[in-house]
Design a protein around this motif. Structure first.
Motif, short mmCIF file in Angstrom:
data_model
loop_
_atom_site.label_atom_id
_atom_site.label_comp_id
_atom_site.label_asym_id
_atom_site.label_seq_id
_atom_site.Cartn_x
_atom_site.Cartn_y
_atom_site.Cartn_z
N CYS A 3 30.93 92.86 -6.73
CA CYS A 3 32.20 92.13 -6.76
C CYS A 3 32.86 92.29 -8.13
CB CYS A 3 31.92 90.66 -6.45
SG CYS A 3 33.35 89.60 -6.71
N CYS A 6 32.86 88.36 -9.83
CA CYS A 6 31.63 87.70 -10.29
C CYS A 6 30.53 88.70 -10.65
CB CYS A 6 31.12 86.71 -9.24
SG CYS A 6 30.55 87.51 -7.74
N CYS A 29 33.68 89.73 -3.44
CA CYS A 29 32.84 89.11 -2.42
C CYS A 29 33.64 87.99 -1.75
CB CYS A 29 31.56 88.55 -3.04
SG CYS A 29 31.80 87.13 -4.11
N CYS A 32 34.22 84.71 -3.89
CA CYS A 32 35.29 84.76 -4.89
C CYS A 32 36.65 84.79 -4.21
CB CYS A 32 35.13 86.00 -5.78
SG CYS A 32 33.75 85.87 -6.92
ZN LIG Z 1 32.34 87.54 -6.30
#
Ligand SMILES: [Zn+2]
Length: 207
Positions: A3, A6, A29, A32
């Motif tokens: 991701c 994150c 992801c 997020c």
């Molecule tokens: Zn993420």
């Protein structure tokens, strides 16, 4: 893949759209991505009523609200210059533009700012979604908008100049964020003055 926000690994499942419409893979992801909120309120132009900017803009579509997740995204994207983050909203943008007809014109940065930021973040959002656009505007004034009152901003000298030929067609301005509306209205006005039939606007965020 990992991701972009994150850094955690996530699985991006193949979809019909990805296979046949060459849609870009998700770059964040779900955890997020779900923190971004769709913009809920419609944009009104009340501030521009009775000014020379009245009726310059025909419509504004803003995708997301300016919440905490968006704030930190913008910070990382614009100020920390993480150009990879341009792809986070590529799918949303390509779906939105799919249903629009018009010549896309990104809001340009002032050259001095471009040198500081090193990449044109507004253009990159479009590039990541494979949306073709035309540079028809240059920014002629650096407006330190925060320091001026609303009245001063409206009266101020035009912020943009038209470069290139404007036809009697529909133009779609694109910017990262719609806050006071001054930027979009200034840009729309110069396009209309140059002969544009209709000027719509799309922004990623409503501030
Ligand atoms: Zn993420």
């Amino acid at each position: 893949m990992n991701c972009l926000i994150c850094g955690n690994p996530f699985y991006s499942a193949p979809t019909w759209r990805k296979l046949f419409l060459y849609e870009v893979d998700a770059s964040t992801c779900n955890r997020c991505y779900s923190k971004f909120q769709k913009a809920d309120t419609a944009v009104d132009f009340l501030d521009f009523k009775g000014t020379i900017y009245e009726e310059a803009v025909d419509s504004v579509t803003a995708l997301y609200a300016y919440n905490e997740a968006m704030k930190s995204y913008l910070h990382q994207y614009k100020f920390l210059q993480d150009v990879a983050l341009a792809t986070v909203f590529a799918t949303d943008l390509s779906q939105l533009f799919e249903n629009k007809e018009g010549i896309v014109v990104p809001i340009p940065m002032h050259l001095e700012k471009l040198q500081i930021r090193t990449f044109a973040q507004v253009d990159e959002l479009l590039n990541s979604a494979s949306i073709p656009f035309k540079h028809l505007l240059v920014k002629t004034a650096t407006s330190e908008q925060g320091k001026k009152s609303k009245k001063e901003r409206l009266k101020a000298t035009p912020l943009f100049e038209v470069i290139g030929k404007v036809e009697e067609k529909t133009y779609i301005l694109f910017d990262d964020i719609y806050t006071t509306g001054t930027t979009i209205h200034h840009a729309a006005k110069v396009l209309k003055d140059a002969g544009a039939k209709k000027v719509e606007a799309i922004t990623l965020i409503k501030g």
